[in-house]
Scaffold this active site. Structure first.
Site, short mmCIF file in Angstrom:
data_model
loop_
_atom_site.label_atom_id
_atom_site.label_comp_id
_atom_site.label_asym_id
_atom_site.label_seq_id
_atom_site.Cartn_x
_atom_site.Cartn_y
_atom_site.Cartn_z
CB SER A 1 5.49 3.74 9.39
OG SER A 1 4.53 3.17 10.04
CG ASP B 1 -1.99 3.17 6.18
OD1 ASP B 1 -1.81 1.40 5.97
OD2 ASP B 1 -1.19 3.77 6.36
CG HIS C 1 1.75 1.87 6.30
ND1 HIS C 1 1.36 2.08 6.80
CD2 HIS C 1 3.45 1.72 6.16
CE1 HIS C 1 1.66 2.96 8.23
NE2 HIS C 1 2.96 2.33 8.26
#
Lengths: 412, 269
Positions: B96, B218, B246
């Site tokens: 991320s 996502d 995610h």
């Protein structure tokens, strides 16, 4: 345990219909597909059972809740198997938001992980919380809006920056003062001693001296003193430069420096690759001097029988411009230049030593050991940084960072 | 100094490999996010795990709001940890927002990393004309509100005390060591630094071989974002995972490991 009935332990033959439970219930698969919901959930959100069957659980989440689910709830569920007391907004079929508290856990259904969530609506709690948050925000806003306070804070911040610069400058000056002291007591003393000795011998009567020889020695020492004095003068003049800060194209400046370095070294056959497309503010004259010295170094300390190759690449990166005050951070744009050559290189042990005044590593070449000292001084003047690393026989790499913008008060 | 950094960032080193693999966790949790993945690499790599200051088992007294309101401040954590361990030429794995934090670190000290493996990266989360980030500014403000509401005069759900885990006692220790625990101010600053960032201009400065691991569906890093990164990081490869959501390193660790291994087999000698 079945979703349809809950058998209580206390009353062994009694069962409770989950549809009668006073909380919303949802069971979903590891992939996030809704397996089962109870009537309370359907009522709360205004859905019919068919609307949700085999849908993604995110269908009943608002967008922020989906975000929060991905960043917090899912990792928590995955790592700890249970979550409790989480505030989430659900999204009803008509788009309205339903504030709830979420409790969840993991169950194993014949080998597959399943998750069950219950939601309890918290309309009242939400009202209180909003009041608390509104009160806090009002308080924060009052603080922010307080003009005097804000101005005082901005002034304080500016003063902190100025102070940081001044302390840095002071530290640089201390280091310079110390090194000039060493130079006076050592580098200058040596030729003075030699002159004294020669004069002494020349002054003796009846000595079978070779006059020319001693005069030549005096000449040589005077030359050395002159060269050292010129260097010190050049060094000090950086502080007292008349130049003003201006904005310029860095590649243009480098090209100009390359031409000058070629003229000064008398070597014009060099392979150059410059990949810098930036404009910065600074002292263009001093920075030209800086690049001349760096390029001259690459030419002078080239490997035998090779054409010097120099590549310069520039990138923008953000660095903290506070250096002295370790608790202050303000990230601003710097131009990060990497300058690589294919020269002789040096042992990395000397990567700091090479910037000291009159320190030399290669005695095969003429030189005073002053070029990189000047470079460092000019970098300091711009509140930038310079580091060197090298592999003997492979070449040297210099990384230079220079602030893109200067402060209006001239303290870059 | 080095020992201080290792303690400050709760650095854990496992494995015995000659080369190093550094794992950086994303927003919302800590290094434990990686625990389904890193063991698969410990025979070949020395594994380095850490928590950003303010997260997990880090030293909260080292937290500085100014520093950690900017992703460059987080990047300094990576640089500090790598330099404390004298790391060179490591494989960087970021999830991320840590993908971009790793990119920032790699720009400042390119020699630290040989390859960048980015799980669900994004260079900018908020849409603007000509760019799809996935979110409107109002969505992010709402996320911040949701986080706020989990902190107001109520049991802080992220706090360790409520994380009882009697069914899996082996987890108890790490849970009492504050699992994913965050102070509200820390969480708010991290969220703002993450979701309001725009690092598109930095992508051109990366020349490291880079693997972009794009999940299916996502929400946080939609397909357009993965494609944007692939287009703008010169030496990159885009792999679309079947995993949804995610957090493929938690929801589909086998696939995540397989994709990583496949890439490394092709690119690392």
């Amino acid at each position: 345990m079945s979703i349809d009935k809950i058998t209580t332990a206390l009353v062994s033959d009694a069962t409770v219909q989950v549809d009668d439970l006073p909380c919303a219930l949802m069971i979903f698969s590891d992939k996030g597909t809704i397996r089962k919901v109870n009537q309370k959930l359907l009522d709360l959100l205004g859905y019919a059972r068919n609307d949700l069957a085999e849908q993604s659980i995110e269908k009943i989440f608002t967008l922020p809740t989906r975000l929060f689910y991905q960043t917090h709830i899912f990792p928590l569920l995955k790592l700890s198997t249970a979550v409790e007391e989480i505030f989430v907004q659900l999204r009803a079929k008509d788009g309205t938001q339903v504030p709830t508290l979420l409790y969840g856990n993991t169950i194993n259904n014949s080998g597959d992980d399943e998750y069950q969530f219950i939601f309890v609506s918290v309309w009242q709690r939400k009202k209180y919380e909003e009041e608390i948050i509104a009160a806090r925000e009002a308080h924060e806003k009052a603080v922010v809006d307080n003009k005097e306070l804000r101005e005082a804070k901005e002034q304080l911040e500016l003063n902190a920056e100025l102070l940081d610069r001044q302390v840095q400058r002071l530290r640089q000056i201390n280091v310079e003062y110390e090194s000039i002291g060493k130079i006076i007591s050592h580098d200058f003393q040596e030729p003075i001693r030699k002159i004294g000795l020669s004069v002494d011998i020349l002054g003796r009567k009846n000595e079978p001296w070779n006059k020319e020889n001693y005069l030549a020695k005096i000449q040589q020492s005077l030359g050395r003193l002159q060269a050292l004095t010129l260097c010190i003068d050049q060094f000090v003049s950086i502080d007292t430069t008349n130049e003003t800060i201006s904005e310029f194209d860095v590649a243009d400046l480098i090209h100009k420096a390359v031409e000058q370095a070629k003229t000064e070294t008398g070597i014009s056959n060099i392979e150059l690759s410059i990949n810098v497309n930036h404009r910065i503010e600074g002292y263009p004259g001093l920075l030209t001097e800086l690049f001349v010295e760096i390029i001259k170094n690459s030419i002078t300390y080239r490997k035998e029988n090779t054409v010097p190759e120099i590549s310069i690449t520039g990138q923008i990166a953000q660095y903290n411009h506070f250096r002295f005050n370790l608790n202050k951070y303000k990230y601003v744009d710097f131009l990060r230049l990497e300058i690589k050559d294919n020269g002789k290189g040096f042992d990395n042990r000397y990567k700091e030593y090479i910037f000291e005044m009159f320190k030399r590593l290669d005695f095969e070449q003429d030189g005073l050991g002053f070029g990189l000292t000047l470079v460092k001084k000019i970098v300091d003047k711009h509140f930038g940084t310079i580091t060197a690393s090298s592999i003997p026989g492979d070449g040297t790499s210099l990384v230079l960072t220079l602030p893109v913008r200067s402060n209006s008060d001239g303290m870059i | 100094m080095n020992a201080e950094i290792l303690k400050r960032n709760n650095v854990q080193v496992y494995g015995s490999g000659k080369r190093t693999m550094v794992f950086a966790h994303g927003f919302g949790c800590d290094q434990k996010m990686w625990r389904f993945v890193w063991p698969a690499f410990q025979d070949e790599y020395r594994i380095v795990l850490f928590d950003y200051v303010g997260c997990g088992g880090s030293d909260l007294t080292s937290y500085n709001a100014q520093r950690y309101s900017n992703l460059n401040g987080f990047a300094e954590d990576i640089l500090d940890v790598c330099n404390a361990l004298d790391i060179q030429n490591a494989v960087f794995v970021g999830h991320s927002v840590s993908s971009i934090i790793g990119v920032l670190a790699a720009i400042k000290q390119p020699a630290l990393f040989s390859h960048l493996l980015l799980v669900g990266p994004s260079a900018k989360y908020i849409n603007e004309p000509g760019y799809v980030g996935g979110f409107e500014r109002a969505d992010i403000v709402e996320l911040l509100n949701t986080m706020e509401k989990n902190y107001v005069g109520w049991a802080n759900f992220l706090a360790p005390a409520i994380m009882k885990n009697n069914e899996q006692p082996e987890l108890t220790e790490e849970l009492t060591a504050s699992f994913c625990a965050v102070d509200p101010e820390v969480a708010r600053n991290f969220a703002k630094a993450t979701f309001f960032s725009d690092n598109r201009a930095d992508l051109a400065n990366i020349s490291h071989p880079t693997l972009i691991m794009q999940c299916t569906d996502d929400l946080i890093a939609p397909m357009e974002v993965g494609e944007y990164l692939h287009k703008n990081i010169s030496n990159s490869e885009l792999r679309v995972l079947a995993a949804t959501g995610h957090c493929p390193h938690m929801s589909a660790p086998e696939e995540t490991i397989a994709v990583m291994k496949d890439y490394l087999a092709k690119h690392v000698n």
